[in-house]
Design a protein around this motif. Structure first.
Motif, mmCIF file in Angstrom:
data_model
loop_
_atom_site.group_PDB
_atom_site.id
_atom_site.type_symbol
_atom_site.label_atom_id
_atom_site.label_comp_id
_atom_site.label_asym_id
_atom_site.label_seq_id
_atom_site.Cartn_x
_atom_site.Cartn_y
_atom_site.Cartn_z
ATOM 1 N N SER A 120 46.015 48.657 31.823
ATOM 2 C CA SER A 120 46.815 48.423 33.029
ATOM 3 C C SER A 120 47.020 49.694 33.844
ATOM 4 C CB SER A 120 48.177 47.820 32.665
ATOM 5 O OG SER A 120 48.943 48.730 31.885
ATOM 6 N N GLN A 121 46.921 50.853 33.203
ATOM 7 C CA GLN A 121 47.205 52.109 33.899
ATOM 8 C C GLN A 121 45.994 53.052 33.924
ATOM 9 O OE1 GLN A 121 50.110 52.305 35.461
ATOM 10 N NE2 GLN A 121 50.757 50.351 34.577
ATOM 11 N N THR A 122 45.539 53.447 32.761
ATOM 12 C CA THR A 122 44.549 54.524 32.687
ATOM 13 C C THR A 122 43.220 54.165 33.340
ATOM 14 O OG1 THR A 122 45.575 55.229 30.620
ATOM 15 C CG2 THR A 122 43.399 56.123 31.125
ATOM 16 N N ILE A 123 42.718 52.967 33.112
ATOM 17 C CA ILE A 123 41.393 52.642 33.657
ATOM 18 C C ILE A 123 41.392 52.549 35.186
ATOM 19 C CG2 ILE A 123 40.660 51.496 31.525
ATOM 20 C CD1 ILE A 123 40.945 48.807 32.994
ATOM 21 N N LYS A 124 42.577 52.499 35.783
ATOM 22 C CA LYS A 124 42.651 52.523 37.245
ATOM 23 C C LYS A 124 42.051 53.806 37.805
ATOM 24 C CE LYS A 124 46.864 49.744 37.818
ATOM 25 N NZ LYS A 124 48.278 49.797 38.276
ATOM 26 N N ARG A 125 42.116 54.882 37.016
ATOM 27 C CA ARG A 125 41.580 56.169 37.455
ATOM 28 C C ARG A 125 40.057 56.111 37.618
ATOM 29 N NH1 ARG A 125 45.338 60.519 36.392
ATOM 30 N NH2 ARG A 125 47.255 59.673 35.475
ATOM 31 N N PHE A 126 39.408 55.143 36.952
ATOM 32 C CA PHE A 126 37.970 54.946 37.100
ATOM 33 C C PHE A 126 37.653 53.945 38.204
ATOM 34 C CE2 PHE A 126 38.315 55.648 32.328
ATOM 35 C CZ PHE A 126 37.992 56.995 32.404
ATOM 36 N N GLY A 127 38.696 53.377 38.816
ATOM 37 C CA GLY A 127 38.472 52.321 39.803
ATOM 38 C C GLY A 127 38.294 50.958 39.166
ATOM 39 N N TRP A 128 38.614 50.840 37.871
ATOM 40 C CA TRP A 128 38.533 49.560 37.172
ATOM 41 C C TRP A 128 39.917 48.902 37.165
ATOM 42 C CZ3 TRP A 128 36.317 51.887 31.988
ATOM 43 C CH2 TRP A 128 35.141 52.612 32.269
ATOM 44 N N SER A 129 39.967 47.625 36.847
ATOM 45 C CA SER A 129 41.254 46.949 36.718
ATOM 46 C C SER A 129 41.170 45.880 35.640
ATOM 47 C CB SER A 129 41.674 46.323 38.052
ATOM 48 O OG SER A 129 40.752 45.321 38.444
ATOM 49 N N ALA A 130 42.351 45.391 35.236
ATOM 50 C CA ALA A 130 42.422 44.352 34.202
ATOM 51 C C ALA A 130 43.390 43.263 34.639
ATOM 52 C CB ALA A 130 42.873 44.953 32.875
ATOM 53 N N THR A 131 43.035 42.028 34.338
ATOM 54 C CA THR A 131 43.913 40.884 34.538
ATOM 55 C C THR A 131 44.308 40.371 33.168
ATOM 56 O OG1 THR A 131 42.773 40.274 36.580
ATOM 57 C CG2 THR A 131 44.125 38.575 35.539
ATOM 58 N N PHE A 132 45.610 40.312 32.898
ATOM 59 C CA PHE A 132 46.101 39.884 31.587
ATOM 60 C C PHE A 132 46.468 38.407 31.623
ATOM 61 C CE2 PHE A 132 46.817 44.435 31.733
ATOM 62 C CZ PHE A 132 46.306 44.837 30.510
ATOM 63 N N VAL A 133 45.965 37.669 30.633
ATOM 64 C CA VAL A 133 46.129 36.221 30.601
ATOM 65 C C VAL A 133 46.489 35.791 29.176
ATOM 66 C CG1 VAL A 133 44.989 34.013 31.022
ATOM 67 C CG2 VAL A 133 44.387 35.982 32.411
ATOM 68 N N ASP A 134 47.271 34.730 29.054
ATOM 69 C CA ASP A 134 47.525 34.107 27.761
ATOM 70 C C ASP A 134 46.243 33.399 27.321
ATOM 71 O OD1 ASP A 134 48.256 32.603 25.568
ATOM 72 O OD2 ASP A 134 50.027 31.718 26.496
ATOM 73 N N PHE A 135 45.611 33.900 26.272
ATOM 74 C CA PHE A 135 44.311 33.351 25.860
ATOM 75 C C PHE A 135 44.414 32.008 25.153
ATOM 76 C CE2 PHE A 135 40.612 36.530 26.099
ATOM 77 C CZ PHE A 135 41.053 36.990 27.321
ATOM 78 N N ASP A 136 45.632 31.505 24.960
ATOM 79 C CA ASP A 136 45.777 30.135 24.487
ATOM 80 C C ASP A 136 45.632 29.147 25.648
ATOM 81 O OD1 ASP A 136 46.123 30.776 21.845
ATOM 82 O OD2 ASP A 136 48.308 30.851 21.957
ATOM 83 N N ASP A 137 45.726 29.659 26.866
ATOM 84 C CA ASP A 137 45.569 28.847 28.070
ATOM 85 C C ASP A 137 44.141 29.035 28.587
ATOM 86 O OD1 ASP A 137 45.625 27.620 30.539
ATOM 87 O OD2 ASP A 137 47.566 28.453 31.136
ATOM 88 N N LEU A 138 43.235 28.208 28.110
ATOM 89 C CA LEU A 138 41.822 28.379 28.424
ATOM 90 C C LEU A 138 41.539 28.220 29.913
ATOM 91 C CD1 LEU A 138 40.177 26.498 25.409
ATOM 92 C CD2 LEU A 138 40.729 28.926 25.629
ATOM 93 N N ASP A 139 42.273 27.341 30.580
ATOM 94 C CA ASP A 139 42.082 27.173 32.017
ATOM 95 C C ASP A 139 42.460 28.449 32.767
ATOM 96 O OD1 ASP A 139 41.147 24.588 31.805
ATOM 97 O OD2 ASP A 139 43.136 23.691 32.003
#
Length: 428
Positions: free
Chosen positions: A121-140
């Motif tokens: 959520s924080q460090t990889i932003k320095r590379f221009g990357w990003s992450a979306t966090f999702v509940d993986f029990d919710d497949l949709d």
């Protein structure tokens, strides 16, 4: 030994990657404590640097002790190859490095180790990357989170800290349909309890610091490549499919096939990121893996007994151990972790935050440390330590609410662990 399909896990954890030293006949893998390696001649050196021949150049890239560990890890996970590095966090960056680019993203489970959430959520932003966090029990929700810029899906087989078991088959079906790799952190399960590649994972990452070494002595990480992903099926992964300028236009996937990711991890990842595993740490980890199955069996046995006792205690609000029939994840054990649900879980105390602090401070056998997977039983209050950087909503989503304590069950006598927990709960 990697080509012999009939050897059992107990045999492979001792012998895979390990051969008598050709110079001395030493039975245990030696610690090759050397920086560099003498080339036979100029032609040999040129071939190594041009990736035309496999061998040892410089220990930032390759080392015989580390190579033995890489072969053992690939064998135990059922992968084509592996790259070992300096820590589990290093392994995560190593796994993402060939896949990502500025503006690209990953879809990650909201139930992850707090340090991983911070890294994503924080460090990889320095590379221009990003992450979306999702509940993986919710497949949709997982499907909906993937877009044209998504380059990987990331989860843990058994989530730290809660011990939740991910439905890897369902998640891999989603990543396959999207044409992107699934990366599974298998630290909490180890290949003895779960083999993510058999459930569709493309890459498996480990913090070898934990159960694999098992004695709390060294840090280390590993990325195991399944060798099954078609990196050239689209233009999403140019690091592996397109010409590489540093090697005169060589195309890793075209040249190395199933070992493309592994060769890239060494020839470019370790070369440029320098997240090298030292040979002594590799040696300790090799020795630890020799007893992995024996330890994991005891971890599971103890965890089931201790978690069952805690579930019935008046001071306990809930226990998250998937091995308990009351767990909503219990049904996944048979398919994902048939040998057991591991040795990690959380306990929610009715007394809240302050009771957790008193409980942790009152334990005697359990060590209060920021680690897991040791032969010693370990405890930590995640909300005030490993997940401290997260807000309360994120802590709850990650299974590290303020009233929750993470417990890593060791290989001591279960009755002694229960007695220690009992006296600490009475004080809390």
């Amino acid at each position: 030994m990697t080509d012999e399909p009939n050897y059992g896990f107990d045999t492979l954890q001792i012998h895979a990657g390990a051969r008598p030293d050709p110079a001395t006949g030493a039975r245990q893998t030696p610690i090759y404590q050397t920086t560099a390696y003498v080339f036979r001649d100029a032609e040999h050196a040129a071939a190594l640097f041009n990736l035309q021949e496999v061998g040892y150049i410089y220990s930032r890239l390759t080392n015989p002790t580390v190579a033995a560990l890489q072969e053992r890890m690939a064998t135990l996970e059922g992968g084509a190859g592996a790259v070992c590095c300096s820590s589990g966090h290093a392994a995560q960056i190593m796994a993402l490095f060939p896949l990502m680019g500025p503006g690209k993203n990953i879809v990650a489970s909201s139930r992850l180790y707090g340090g991983t959430i911070t890294q994503f959520s924080q460090t990889i932003k320095r590379f221009g990357w990003s992450a979306t966090f999702v509940d993986f029990d919710d497949l949709d929700a997982v499907k909906a989170a993937i877009d044209d810029d998504t380059r990987a899906v990331f989860c843990e087989s058994i989530a730290n800290p809660g011990g939740y078991i991910t439905d890897l088959d369902a998640i891999s079906a989603i990543s396959d349909a999207a044409g992107i790799p699934l990366i599974v952190d298998n630290t909490s399960a180890t290949p003895y309890l779960c083999r993510p590649i058999e459930h569709g994972a493309t890459l498996v990452v480990h913090s070898m610091t934990k159960y694999l070494t098992g004695n709390g002595t060294v840090t280390g990480g590993c990325v195991v490549d399944s060798g099954k992903f078609d990196w050239s099926a689209s233009d999403k992964f140019p690091s592996l499919s397109a010409p590489e300028p540093a090697y005169h236009g060589l195309k890793f996937h075209e040249t190395f096939g199933p070992l493309a990711f592994t060769f890239h991890g060494i020839a470019i990842g370790l070369r440029d990121l320098g997240m090298t595993l030292n040979p002594q740490a590799a040696h300790y980890t090799l020795m630890g893996i020799e007893t992995l199955s024996l330890r994991m069996e005891k971890h599971v046995k103890n965890a089931l007994e201790v978690a069952g006792w805690l579930e019935g205690h008046d001071a306990v609000e809930a226990v998250t151990y998937a091995g308990l029939e009351s767990s909503p994840y219990h049904h996944r054990i048979k398919s994902i972790c048939p040998k057991g649900a591991g040795g990690l879980f959380t306990v929610a105390l009715k007394g809240g935050y302050e009771s957790c602090i008193k409980f942790v401070d009152s334990l005697e056998i359990f060590s209060h440390v920021a680690n897991l997977g040791d032969t010693r039983s370990l405890v930590i209050h995640s909300a005030s330590t490993t997940h401290r950087q997260l807000n309360e909503e994120q802590q709850i989503a990650a299974g590290a609410a303020p009233n929750v304590v993470r417990i890593s069950i060791g290989t001591e006598d279960a009755k002694d662990l229960i007695a220690d927990l009992d006296q600490a709960l009475s004080k809390a």
